[in-house]
Design an enzyme around this catalytic site. Structure first.
Site, short mmCIF file in Angstrom:
data_model
loop_
_atom_site.label_atom_id
_atom_site.label_comp_id
_atom_site.label_asym_id
_atom_site.label_seq_id
_atom_site.Cartn_x
_atom_site.Cartn_y
_atom_site.Cartn_z
N HIS A 113 79.58 41.74 -47.39
CA HIS A 113 80.29 40.80 -46.53
C HIS A 113 81.28 41.51 -45.61
O HIS A 113 81.44 41.14 -44.46
CB HIS A 113 81.02 39.78 -47.40
CG HIS A 113 80.08 38.82 -48.05
ND1 HIS A 113 80.44 38.05 -49.12
CD2 HIS A 113 78.81 38.51 -47.78
CE1 HIS A 113 79.42 37.31 -49.47
NE2 HIS A 113 78.41 37.58 -48.68
N GLU A 165 52.92 43.80 -36.86
CA GLU A 165 53.53 44.84 -37.69
C GLU A 165 52.51 45.54 -38.57
O GLU A 165 52.69 46.68 -38.97
CB GLU A 165 54.61 44.22 -38.60
CG GLU A 165 55.80 43.70 -37.82
CD GLU A 165 56.71 42.86 -38.67
OE1 GLU A 165 57.87 43.25 -38.84
OE2 GLU A 165 56.29 41.79 -39.16
N ARG A 212 66.54 36.75 -36.70
CA ARG A 212 66.14 37.07 -38.08
C ARG A 212 66.74 36.00 -39.00
O ARG A 212 67.88 36.11 -39.42
CB ARG A 212 66.68 38.44 -38.48
CG ARG A 212 65.98 39.63 -37.82
CD ARG A 212 66.57 40.93 -38.37
NE ARG A 212 65.75 42.09 -38.11
CZ ARG A 212 66.01 43.01 -37.18
NH1 ARG A 212 67.07 42.89 -36.39
NH2 ARG A 212 65.22 44.06 -37.03
N CYS A 216 60.40 44.00 -30.50
CA CYS A 216 61.75 43.68 -31.00
C CYS A 216 62.22 44.62 -32.09
O CYS A 216 63.20 44.34 -32.76
CB CYS A 216 61.81 42.23 -31.49
SG CYS A 216 60.69 41.91 -32.85
N ARG A 255 62.16 33.64 -36.15
CA ARG A 255 61.16 34.23 -37.04
C ARG A 255 61.34 33.61 -38.42
O ARG A 255 62.47 33.54 -38.92
CB ARG A 255 61.36 35.75 -37.11
CG ARG A 255 60.38 36.40 -38.06
CD ARG A 255 60.50 37.90 -38.02
NE ARG A 255 61.67 38.37 -38.72
CZ ARG A 255 61.98 39.65 -38.84
NH1 ARG A 255 61.20 40.57 -38.30
NH2 ARG A 255 63.06 40.03 -39.49
N ASN A 291 59.55 48.80 -36.18
CA ASN A 291 60.06 49.43 -37.41
C ASN A 291 58.98 49.42 -38.48
O ASN A 291 58.69 50.43 -39.11
CB ASN A 291 61.29 48.68 -37.95
CG ASN A 291 62.36 48.45 -36.90
OD1 ASN A 291 62.43 49.21 -35.93
ND2 ASN A 291 63.18 47.43 -37.07
N ASP A 292 58.39 48.25 -38.66
CA ASP A 292 57.34 48.16 -39.68
C ASP A 292 56.04 48.77 -39.19
O ASP A 292 55.29 49.36 -39.96
CB ASP A 292 57.14 46.70 -40.10
CG ASP A 292 58.14 46.30 -41.16
OD1 ASP A 292 58.39 47.11 -42.08
OD2 ASP A 292 58.71 45.19 -41.07
N ARG A 352 59.98 53.32 -44.31
CA ARG A 352 61.03 53.33 -43.28
C ARG A 352 62.42 53.57 -43.88
O ARG A 352 63.34 53.95 -43.18
CB ARG A 352 61.01 52.03 -42.47
CG ARG A 352 61.45 50.80 -43.21
CD ARG A 352 61.10 49.54 -42.43
NE ARG A 352 62.27 48.91 -41.82
CZ ARG A 352 62.24 47.71 -41.25
NH1 ARG A 352 61.11 47.02 -41.18
NH2 ARG A 352 63.32 47.20 -40.72
C1 PEP Z 1 60.38 45.36 -37.20
O1 PEP Z 1 59.72 45.56 -38.23
O2 PEP Z 1 60.38 46.13 -36.23
C2 PEP Z 1 61.21 44.16 -37.09
C3 PEP Z 1 61.77 43.80 -35.95
O3 PEP Z 1 61.43 43.47 -38.23
P1 PEP Z 1 62.49 43.93 -39.33
O4 PEP Z 1 63.18 45.16 -38.85
O5 PEP Z 1 63.40 42.78 -39.53
O6 PEP Z 1 61.57 44.18 -40.49
MG MG Z 2 59.56 43.95 -39.69
#
Ligand code: PEP
Ligand code: MG
Length: 767
Positions: free
Chosen positions: A380, A622, A487, A693, A523, A645-646, A656
């Site tokens: 927090h 992803e 998110r 994103c 999402r 990212n994924d 990751r």
């Molecule tokens: C991603 O995977 O790039 C993504 C935007 O989702 P998150 O980072 O929330 O898994």
């Molecule tokens: Mg993701």
């Protein structure tokens, strides 16, 4: 030497254990209040404990500089060993107690693998062994041990009693100057030299100022009380006054900042925690003053914290620590707010860990940075600090021991490091970089009004990634085109229980209101993997990133997904609503999710709610398997957003979150860039809007490559916005695309060096 024989029923095993403990505490109080040096009093204390607990041995070890435990007093061991026997933290049973800050009770100590025999103490004939840490201010200051010749199973009451006594001894160790206080804070001469402490970035930015160590420990003057009823009454009064102060704080935080309000509500709940208050009451009944009882329970708490790995539980225990400090102040009748005139004009707050309310106690106009010895990204306090835009470095090992009050500190939140007493040249570098940053911010602010268009006239949509309501005002300050990724799991993660439809509805309505008509890509819940919910069962999956997460949970628990979709559709009544599903791996999964959405649309209509004026449905790209189903998928979706990212982790089979994998594979690899280029082409043909994103869009060079492969919708974190906008306005996208066409087939790990060179040669501004 043997212990004085017990002439009274032994504490912990008497018919009324609390009365026995009270009597022992009363005797110790007399010793503490008596005359003589601290060493004399410690000698008397070990004698009293041995006598009252019918122990053959009672010994007290005190922590000295360099993490060494020194035998300071004993009854029952060889007196010549006093001030001679020393052991390192972690060495032997005594060292083990100190290392883990937890009691050890053994019926047969010599048979334990950690038993370290010290011939000079003559301890071989002793079997029963009970030792507890002496803790003060969350730090181990020593170890208190009793031993019995016979084998003996110590019961819980005896452990409790020794822990309570250890607390009184802690007072003598810390306040009684058994060891020079400078020795305990200054590990060695090096501590005064400049140093750099590495940690983890919990919030970006750079700040500098003098160190303020969070809430120096309150000194508890009286530990033992004769009248438990009077102490219970004092506790009750202090709890009431604390509750009303927290309520005042809640009112002050108000509706304007509902994320704070939500956190504070949780905090209020913790403050009313019955189990916690009952434990304090029990400690009072054992003979402690209200203050000492509160402290005693907090010490337990700190010990538990050191052993708990689960970040959510740690955060709750941390909230309790925060509240404990507050309660102690109410008991002492001291003002709670830490914003008096004594605070320096520009200061950096240093703490082991901090509760959200504690951070808010400090004057934020003077607060330049926060350094935590612990702290996690989802705590927090990190969320509140982000909202306040304060750079934060967490997991800064040993920072409290390396920093003295009023030391000058630089908090480099961008790189997760802290400079302690930096040399002039380092200071100069950061002063210059701070000034440059301020100038750049001023420059960037002007960019807000300029179009996001490349030099060759390509329009680019720049959007923001958000997760909390406090992220949304950035839409205005940046002039972004909307929220490319909301998110939804983040508000779920900071709550103590699963939010019902009404709570979710309220949240999504506020998001849409704040967005003021700009598009928002909601999402659906993306939990699992590294994102855990406190109220979700621990699954103990071997491979959580490849496990039960995101849409997989939604499809297996359709009522959860339906409720979330219902809340989104209701919030979007009369407006345009955009919903996307995360971690989809097959077209069939998308179809199933879409059906659930249609059911909810129908349900709403049947109930007389017309629902959204337009509904656009998208998918996160992803999972690489989906790349091979585009022909079937694209006709079904309105938009697609790449989660880079994924995507990187699944494309390269590279976790990751694993630091060993850091930089091993690159987003700017020919493979990933070719995937993106192919997506641009396919989505273009199908008329599906494609955006990205992941974090990739937040880095100017990476974002440049995205424009080079033909992407025109980027969603990023707010602090990156102007850097990326400045980059694209200096770029000729067509020229870059032609250059990149020659690179895709190169047999290299990454195209980064080529793209950097391109940017340098073509005057592309990378920040
Ligand atoms: C991603 O995977 O790039 C993504 C935007 O989702 P998150 O980072 O929330 O898994
Ligand atoms: Mg993701």
């Amino acid at each position: 030497m043997s212990g004085t024989p017990a002439i009274v029923p032994e504490v912990g095993r008497s018919p009324d254990p609390a009365a026995g403990a009270r009597r022992l505490l009363a005797r110790l109080r007399d010793v503490m209040a008596g005359s003589g040096s601290a060493q004399d009093r410690l000698d008397k204390i070990v004698m009293t404990i041995a006598h009252e607990m019918a122990a053959d041995v009672c010994s007290c070890y005190v922590m000295r500089a360099g993490e060494v435990l020194e035998l300071f007093a004993t009854i029952g061991l060889n007196p010549d060993a006093v001030h001679k026997t020393r052991m390192r933290v972690g060495e032997g049973l005594i060292g083990d107690v100190a290392a883990h800050s937890r009691p050890i009770a053994l019926a047969n100590a010599p048979s334990h693998p950690n038993f370290a025999y010290r011939p000079e103490t003559g301890e071989d004939p002793f079997n029963g062994f009970l030792a507890v840490p002496i803790v003060r201010g969350g730090r181990v200051r020593g170890v208190l041990a009793i031993q019995h010749k016979d084998r003996r199973d110590y019961d819980e009451q005896e452990v409790e009693t020794l822990q309570t006594i250890a607390m009184i001894v802690a007072e003598l160790v810390v306040v009684g100057e058994l060891v020079d206080s400078r020795e305990l804070s200054v590990v060695n001469d090096l501590v005064l030299l400049p140093s750099r402490v590495e940690g983890t970035s919990l919030n970006r930015g750079v700040g500098m100022g003098v160190a303020v160590l969070h809430r120096p420990q309150l000194t508890i003057r009286q530990m033992v009380a004769d009248d438990p009823e009077a102490e219970l009454a004092r506790l009750k009064e202090a709890v009431t006054s604390m509750h009303s102060a927290i309520d005042q704080m809640l009112i002050a935080v108000g509706e304007s900042d509902s994320e704070h309000a939500e956190i504070m509500q949780t905090y209020r709940m913790v403050a009313a925690d019955r189990g916690w208050l009952n434990r304090i009451r029990e400690a009072i009944r054992s003979g402690l003053t209200a203050e000492a009882a509160v402290q005693r329970v907090q010490d337990d708490n700190s010990t538990r914290m050191a052993q708990v790995a689960d970040p959510y539980i740690r955060d709750r225990l941390l909230d309790l620590n925060d509240i404990t400090n507050r309660l102690l102040q109410h008991l002492a009748g001291k003002p709670v707010v830490a914003t008096g005139g004594t605070l320096p004009d520009e200061f950096v707050l240093v703490a082991r860990n901090l509760g959200p309310a504690e951070l808010l106690d400090y004057d934020r106009r003077r607060l330049r940075g926060l350094v935590l010895e612990e702290g996690s990204a989802y705590s927090h306090v990190a969320i509140v600090a982000r909202a306040l835009d304060i750079p934060v470095v967490g997991q800064a090992a040993d920072i409290l021991r390396r920093v003295e009050p009023l030391d000058f500190l630089i908090v480099d939140g961008d790189n997760g490091q802290v400079f302690v007493r930096p040399a002039d040249d380092i200071q100069a570098v950061f002063v210059a970089s701070l000034a440059a940053r301020q100038r750049r911010q001023a420059e960037y602010a002007k960019l807000r009004e300029l179009p996001a268009v490349t030099r060759d006239g390509q329009d680019v949509k720049l959007m923001l990634n958000c997760g909390l309501l406090i992220d949304l005002p950035h839409l205005k300050t940046t002039g972004a085109d909307g929220v490319g990724l909301y998110r939804t799991e983040i508000p779920f993660m900071v709550r103590p229980s699963y939010p019902d439809v009404a709570t979710q509805f309220e949240n999504y309505s506020k998001v849409l209101e704040e967005a003021g008509g700009l598009p928002v890509n909601f999402r659906t819940l993306d939990v699992g993997g590294d994102k855990t919910l406190p109220y979700f069962p621990e699954l103990g999956e071997e491979n959580p990133a490849l496990g039960w997460r995101a849409i997989r949970i939604g499809l297996d628990r359709p009522s959860m997904l339906r409720k979330q979709l219902r809340a989104m559709l209701m919030a979007g009544a009369g407006r345009d609503v955009r919903i996307m599903f995360p971690m989809v791996a097959t077209v069939a999964e998308f179809i199933q999710a879409r059906r659930i959405l249609d059911l909810e649309v129908k349900r709403l209509k049947d109930a007389g709610n017309p629902g959204p004026s337009a509904l656009k449905v998208g998918v996160m790209m992803e999972v690489p398997a989906l790349l091979f189903q585009l022909d079937a998928l694209l006709p079904l979706v309105d938009f697609m957003s790449v989660g880079s990212n994924d995507m990187l982790q699944y494309l390269f089979a590279s976790d990751r979150g694993n630091p060993m994998m850091n930089n091993r594979y690159d987003l700017l690899s020919p493979a990933l860039l070719r995937v993106l280029k192919m997506l641009v082409e396919k989505c273009g043909e199908a008329g599906v809007t494609l955006s990205l994103c992941g974090e990739m869009a937040s880095k100017p060079l990476d974002a440049m490559a995205l424009l080079g492969v033909g992407m025109r919708h980027l969603s990023m974190s707010a602090p990156a916005f102007f850097e990326v906008k400045s980059m694209l306005r200096s770029l000729h996208a067509g020229d870059l695309a032609a250059y990149m066409d020659q690179l895709y087939h190169l047999p290299v790990r990454s195209l980064r060096p080529y793209l950097k060179a391109y940017a340098a040669d073509h005057g592309v501004r990378l920040g």
